[in-house]
Each structure stands twice: as structure tokens, then as C-alpha cells.
Design a protein around this motif. Structure first.
Motif, short mmCIF file in Angstrom:
data_model
loop_
_atom_site.label_atom_id
_atom_site.label_comp_id
_atom_site.label_asym_id
_atom_site.label_seq_id
_atom_site.Cartn_x
_atom_site.Cartn_y
_atom_site.Cartn_z
N LEU A 40 -54.46 -23.50 -14.61
CA LEU A 40 -54.98 -23.64 -15.97
C LEU A 40 -54.69 -22.39 -16.80
O LEU A 40 -54.28 -22.48 -17.97
CB LEU A 40 -56.49 -23.91 -15.93
CG LEU A 40 -57.17 -24.10 -17.28
CD1 LEU A 40 -56.62 -25.32 -18.00
CD2 LEU A 40 -58.68 -24.23 -17.11
N LEU A 71 -51.24 -22.45 -17.97
CA LEU A 71 -51.04 -23.40 -19.07
C LEU A 71 -51.51 -22.77 -20.38
O LEU A 71 -50.84 -22.85 -21.40
CB LEU A 71 -51.80 -24.70 -18.80
CG LEU A 71 -51.30 -25.54 -17.63
CD1 LEU A 71 -52.08 -26.84 -17.53
CD2 LEU A 71 -49.81 -25.83 -17.77
N PHE A 72 -52.69 -22.12 -20.35
CA PHE A 72 -53.19 -21.49 -21.57
C PHE A 72 -52.20 -20.46 -22.10
O PHE A 72 -52.04 -20.29 -23.30
CB PHE A 72 -54.55 -20.81 -21.32
CG PHE A 72 -55.70 -21.76 -21.44
CD1 PHE A 72 -55.84 -22.54 -22.58
CD2 PHE A 72 -56.66 -21.87 -20.44
CE1 PHE A 72 -56.91 -23.43 -22.71
CE2 PHE A 72 -57.72 -22.75 -20.56
CZ PHE A 72 -57.85 -23.52 -21.70
N ASN A 73 -51.55 -19.76 -21.18
CA ASN A 73 -50.61 -18.73 -21.58
C ASN A 73 -49.42 -19.30 -22.34
O ASN A 73 -48.73 -18.59 -23.07
CB ASN A 73 -50.11 -17.98 -20.32
CG ASN A 73 -49.36 -16.73 -20.68
OD1 ASN A 73 -49.74 -16.03 -21.62
ND2 ASN A 73 -48.29 -16.44 -19.96
N ILE A 92 -63.50 -25.30 -13.38
CA ILE A 92 -62.08 -24.96 -13.58
C ILE A 92 -61.90 -24.04 -14.78
O ILE A 92 -61.14 -23.07 -14.72
CB ILE A 92 -61.20 -26.24 -13.71
CG1 ILE A 92 -59.73 -25.86 -13.80
CG2 ILE A 92 -61.60 -27.10 -14.90
CD1 ILE A 92 -58.78 -27.03 -13.69
N ASP A 113 -63.71 -20.45 -14.13
CA ASP A 113 -63.03 -19.62 -13.15
C ASP A 113 -61.65 -19.18 -13.62
O ASP A 113 -61.05 -18.29 -13.02
CB ASP A 113 -62.91 -20.38 -11.81
CG ASP A 113 -64.24 -20.40 -11.08
OD1 ASP A 113 -65.25 -19.99 -11.68
OD2 ASP A 113 -64.28 -20.83 -9.91
N ILE A 136 -61.19 -17.75 -16.45
CA ILE A 136 -61.36 -16.62 -17.36
C ILE A 136 -60.77 -15.33 -16.80
O ILE A 136 -60.04 -14.60 -17.49
CB ILE A 136 -62.86 -16.40 -17.68
CG1 ILE A 136 -63.37 -17.57 -18.52
CG2 ILE A 136 -63.08 -15.09 -18.43
CD1 ILE A 136 -64.85 -17.48 -18.84
#
Lengths: 300, 294
Positions: free
Chosen positions: A93, A96-98, A173, A176, A178
């Protein structure tokens, strides 16, 4: 330091000691007295009169009990399933955020994904029981839409442990991820610029820059999780279990509650809790040492 | 500014995250829909209902008229508020004293506190402690549970460490003692710290159910979470709303089980949602400051 100086220092700080007193009293009464109270694991509990010391009797009973063996194995299995299947997901995740470039979109999605972390397991259990109910829950609606047969998930011994993994994922998800997101944000942008100049695509950059950069964080979090391996998730199991699946999901903590507190086998229950606690200490001290070796940072 | 090109991969990620966000919110939204559906449509409402048909707030008015529900709400609010006062007071005092590097015995005190992070007496000794202190079936038993969380104490110490030493020295020259320095100087400039631990402790108290369940034998002292749990576990309405309600066919007796449950779930979530903007602001920072497991 001579004793006169010591006394002077203590006298100088007497206001501080007085202030700390209620905090110390709290820790002694609420934490250290129960630790001493755990000695009933080595005694036969008596409702009237004083308890009798019996050594390791209750531990021997535990270890020769097929129920406790099952409970112990359930604890390990559920914990291992969570680490095996859930652990990588927050890392993915974060990757993906990156990739998201609009910080507004990223913020909105993050705020939404963190939300379940703040709900109690009572609420989450209520929600999952609804979601998975047969035949009207949304999951069974989807299954029947595609021509399948509805499944009574919560009472299915085949599914219940996977429901733990899925509900843990739903709850944690985002939260964690962060730590990994913070680690990724700490990577120098020049590294990516240089890679772009060299013609590396996003996937190659993730593989060769992002992953190695956050590997220490991944290792630290993994080690930390191992330290709490014996906590298979009391609140989750306690609120989602039912008689149909108890053999598959009863863990040490629920055993302590059921056998110890509700059935009144106080000594046996405490012995089970103590056994788990001692394993926990070794795991945490072991992982702390491992963590110091690999990342130079302890668990604390 | 980011100069990466938006390729197809980028859009796959955007959509994936959107789907994930929907998966997070939809189950909550579905409960909200069911709780707002009118009684004439409630039997048809299921997991795929997107809009509450026959929109009504009557489920809430009926549910809030059930004594154990409104007592549950009041108990939750009271336990959370009283717990917070104790938490903030003790945690601040502890943090203020324990950042004094040259305090004799500081190392010992810290070790004593850290040990409680890795080992505990356990559920049964805890229960006996409450019995011996005559705290069973008192609000105090749940208000004082985890009164000083070591993780939050350490977070507070980090906040206090940032208060400029010059401010403290100036106050001391003015003749301030430690108590006055803490309450007049340190706490007023540590608003972010107080907010952070208040939210941590607040969410903890609001969501706590287990100790309340085992320590409090009188139903009228139960917080909302225990009430909700009872409903979810029993899966039955009649015993939950009580025979009086049932026989007199009050509003509560007319509510469908799923609407009753959905409205309780939403009631248990609302305070979290109200504070969520603050939660986001302070929790995320708090998490990075070291509250790794909580």
C-alpha cells in the motif's frame, strides 16, 4: 558521588519525588501487585482460607491437556497466518501511495483508509457479521449474483481464520502503512532523478530505490511483530468466535478468560496466562537484541 | 514539482486505491443506510442497499429511548471524560518528572515502568486486585484501568523535552516551584502533546468493553460497547429490549433486529467520526513518535 551529595540532591528534588508518587503508586498497585498475584498459578486457589503451594501442578495439567495443546497451536497458527498474509500488504500500500502524484487525492484516500483502525473490535465484529451473513450480507449477495451458493462464513470452520486475516487487514492496512510511507518520504528525491536520467521506469525505481531504502524499516517492524507473536488478537477472536468454530479459534487469551474467569479455575487460567507471558518476554527480549544487531535500534 | 509522466500504470494505481477506499467505507455506509431505512422497507434492506428507502430517524429515536442504550451512552461519555482527566493529569506529572535527567533514581523508575510494557500479571490477578481493592462494580475500576500508558508517557516526555529550557529557568528565577512550572508554563505550551495523548486515551476509553464487562456486574453501569456486544452476541431482540418494552409494544419493540444493531453500531462510531479530523492530525504524528504497537 558521596552520600552527603546524594542526600542533598534528593532533598533538592523532593517536590519532584512527591509529584511522581501517585504515578509510582499507580504502577505498583495496578501492575506489580497483579504480577505478585500471578503466584496463584503455583497454588491451589481456595475460596476460604489461604491458598496452598503446589509447585508446577497446574502447568503439568496444562501441558498434558489436549484442549490447551489445541489452544496453543491455534494461537501460533492464527498469528503466523496474520504475519504471513497480512504483513506485506501495508508495504505494498505504501508503494502504491508513492505513485500518486496528486497530494490532495492521496490525503483523501489516506484519511479514509486509516478510519477502521479507530473502531473497536466490538463494532468491527458487528460489521463483519453483517457483511458475511447468509444470505443477505453483501459478500453472499455477490456470490449468489455470480451463481454461487451462499456460505455461512462466521460459523464455517474452513473460513473463520481467514476472516481474522481479512478483518485484520481491513482494520490495519492503512494504519500500518504509515511507518513505511514516512520511510519512503525520507528518501532523497535526487536518487529518483538520477534513475530517471538513467532511463529507469517507475517499476524499476520502486524495485531498486524504494525497496532497498525502506528495507531497514520493514525489518524493524517485522521483528517487532515477532515480539508480540503470542498475542494472536484477543479482542478480535473474542468478539468473532462462536460455538461452531471454537475449536479452530480458541487462543490462549480466550482460554484464560473462559476456563479461568468464567469457570472459576483461577489457578489453571493464571498458569496459562503466565506461560504465554513468559514466552512473550523471551520473544520481546530476543527481538530487541536482533533489532539492535540489524538496525542499531532497539524495540524501545 | 513532480515531472513524472502519467502512464497507464499510474491510473491503475489511482483506481486500485479508490477501490480500497470504497472497501473501507462501504461496510460502515451500509450500516448507516440500514439504520435510516423506514420500517416498511426494512425487511428488503440488505448488504447491497445503497439508499435508505422511506428515510426515517425513527430507529434512532426509538433506540435512544431504551434505558440501557441511553445509560450506555451516558456511561461511555462519563467513563471517557473521567478517565481522560486522570490520564492527562498523571501522564503529564509523570512525564514532567521523568525528563529531569539528573533526578536520582530516574533510571530505576524508567525501568520499572518499561517492565510493565512487556510483562503483566494477567487477567485473573487483575480481577482479584479489583476485588481486594473493593473496586468491583464501581466506575473507578474502568476509569483507572491503564491510567498511565507507558507508550503515551514516553510520547509526552518527548513533547515536554521540546519546551525551551530558558523558559523553565526564567520561571524558576521568578520563584516558581515545579508544580507551578508544570501547570503554568509547560502544559500551556504543550497543547499538541495534550491533544495527542487525549486522543489516544479518548479512543481507548470509548472503545474499551472487556474490563467493563468483567468488572461491572450491574447492567446500568455498562458502557455502550458492552451493550452493543451483548446485542451482537445474543443475536436476539426480545431479551435485549426487555420484556416490558416488548409487551407494551413500544417503539423499541417495533424495530427490526438489523436496524437496531445498525443504529447501535453507528452510535458507537459517531464520536470517533466527530473527532476524526483531530485524530488524523495528531495520531499520525504520534504514531511516528514511537507509539508503534498501540
Amino acid at each position: 558521588m558521596n552520600s552527603g551529595l546524594l542526600r542533598k540532591k534528593i532533598k533538592r528534588d523532593r517536590a519532584l519525588y512527591l509529584m511522581l508518587l501517585p504515578v509510582l503508586i499507580y504502577y505498583i498497585v495496578w501492575h506489580y501487585i497483579p504480577m505478585w498475584g500471578a503466584r496463584i498459578a503455583f497454588q491451589d486457589f481456595k475460596y476460604i482460607g489461604t491458598n496452598e503451594w503446589v509447585g508446577f501442578k497446574h502447568f503439568k495439567m496444562l501441558f498434558s491437556s489436549p484442549v490447551f495443546l489445541r489452544v496453543f497451536l491455534n494461537t501460533i497458527t492464527i498469528s503466523a497466518m496474520k504475519i504471513g498474509f497480512f504483513f506485506p500488504l501495508p508495504i505494498i500500500l505504501a508503494f502504491l501511495f508513492n505513485e500518486i502524484r496528486s497530494s490532495g487525492y492521496r490525503k483523501i484516500i489516506q484519511s479514509v483508509i486509516y478510519l477502521p483502525h479507530f473502531l473497536s473490535w466490538v463494532v468491527i465484529a458487528g460489521i463483519f457479521i453483517s457483511l458475511l451473513s447468509s444470505p443477505l450480507g453483501v459478500v453472499n449477495q455477490i456470490i449468489t449474483f455470480f451463481g454461487g451458493e451462499p456460505v455461512s462464513f462466521m460459523t464455517s470452520t474452513r473460513h473463520i481464520r481467514w476472516i481474522f486475516v481479512v478483518s485484520e487487514t481491513w482494520r490495519s492496512i492503512g494504519w500500518d502503512s504509515i511507518l513505511y510511507i514516512a520511510a519512503i518520504n525520507g528518501i532523497a528525491p535526487e536518487l529518483y532523478d538520477a534513475a530517471t536520467v538513467d532511463g529507469a521506469n517507475r517499476l524499476q525505481q520502486a524495485r531498486h530505490i524504494t525497496l532497498p531504502s525502506i528495507l531497514p524499516t520493514i525489518i524493524t517492524v517485522f521483528i517487532l511483530n515477532m515480539g508480540f507473536f503470542m498475542n494472536a488478537g484477543f479482542d478480535q477472536v473474542f468478539n468473532m468466535m462462536n460455538d461452531a468454530v471454537i475449536n479452530k479459534v480458541d487462543i490462549i487469551d480466550t482460554y484464560v478468560y473462559r476456563v479461568g474467569l468464567t469457570k472459576g479455575n483461577f489457578s489453571l487460567g493464571t498458569a496459562a496466562g503466565l506461560f504465554k507471558g513468559v514466552i512473550g518476554i523471551f520473544l520481546i527480549l530476543g527481538t530487541d537484541r536482533l533489532s539492535r544487531k540489524t538496525s542499531g535500534e532497539g524495540v524501545w | 514539482m513532480d515531472k513524472r509522466k502519467a502512464g497507464i500504470g499510474h491510473w491503475v494505481v489511482v483506481v486500485t486505491l479508490f477501490v480500497l477506499a470504497v472497501v473501507m467505507v462501504y461496510p460502515l455506509y451500509n450500516q448507516l443506510v440500514i439504520s435510516l431505512t423506514g420500517p416498511e422497507y426494512i425487511t428488503q434492506a440488505d448488504g447491497t442497499t445503497l439508499i435508505p428507502r422511506g428515510f426515517t430517524l425513527s430507529t434512532y429515536t426509538s433506540v435512544l429511548a431504551i434505558p440501557k442504550v441511553y445509560w450506555g451512552l451516558l456511561n461511555s461519555l462519563f467513563i471517557t471524560a473521567a478517565g481522560l482527566v486522570v490520564n492527562i493529569l498523571l501522564t503529564s506529572i509523570g512525564a514532567y518528572v521523568l525528563i529531569k535527567r539528573n533526578l536520582v533514581g530516574r533510571g530505576f523508575f524508567m525501568i520499572m515502568i518499561v517492565i510493565t510494557m512487556i510483562f503483566e500479571g494477567g487477567l485473573i490477578p487483575d480481577y482479584f486486585l479489583m476485588r481486594d481493592l473493593h473496586l468491583l462494580n464501581t466506575y473507578a475500576s474502568v476509569i483507572l484501568f491503564k491510567a498511565v500508558n507507558p507508550y503515551y508517557l514516553i510520547i509526552m516526555m518527548r513533547f515536554f523535552d521540546q519546551v525551551p529550557k530558558s523558559m523553565l529557568e526564567a520561571a524558576r528565577l521568578d520563584g516558581y516551584g515545579d508544580v507551578r512550572i508544570l501547570f503554568k508554563i509547560v502544559l500551556p505550551v504543550s497543547v499538541a502533546g495534550i491533544a495527542t495523548i487525549s486522543l489516544f486515551y479518548g479512543v481507548f476509553h470509548w472503545n474499551e468493553y472487556f474490563r467493563a464487562m468483567i468488572y461491572l456486574s450491574s447492567e446500568h453501569k455498562w458502557p455502550l460497547q458492552v451493550i452493543l456486544r451483548e446485542l451482537i452476541i445474543s443475536m436476539e431482540k426480545a431479551s435485549f429490549i426487555g420484556s416490558t418494552n416488548f409487551l407494551q409494544s413500544t417503539g423499541a419493540a417495533a424495530i427490526e433486529f438489523k436496524a437496531l444493531k445498525a443504529s447501535l453500531i453507528i452510535l458507537a462510531i459517531v464520536p470517533i467520526l466527530l473527532f476524526y479530523p483531530f485524530v488524523l492530525r495528531y495520531f499520525v504524528k504520534g504514531r511516528l513518535q514511537g507509539a508503534v504497537k498501540e
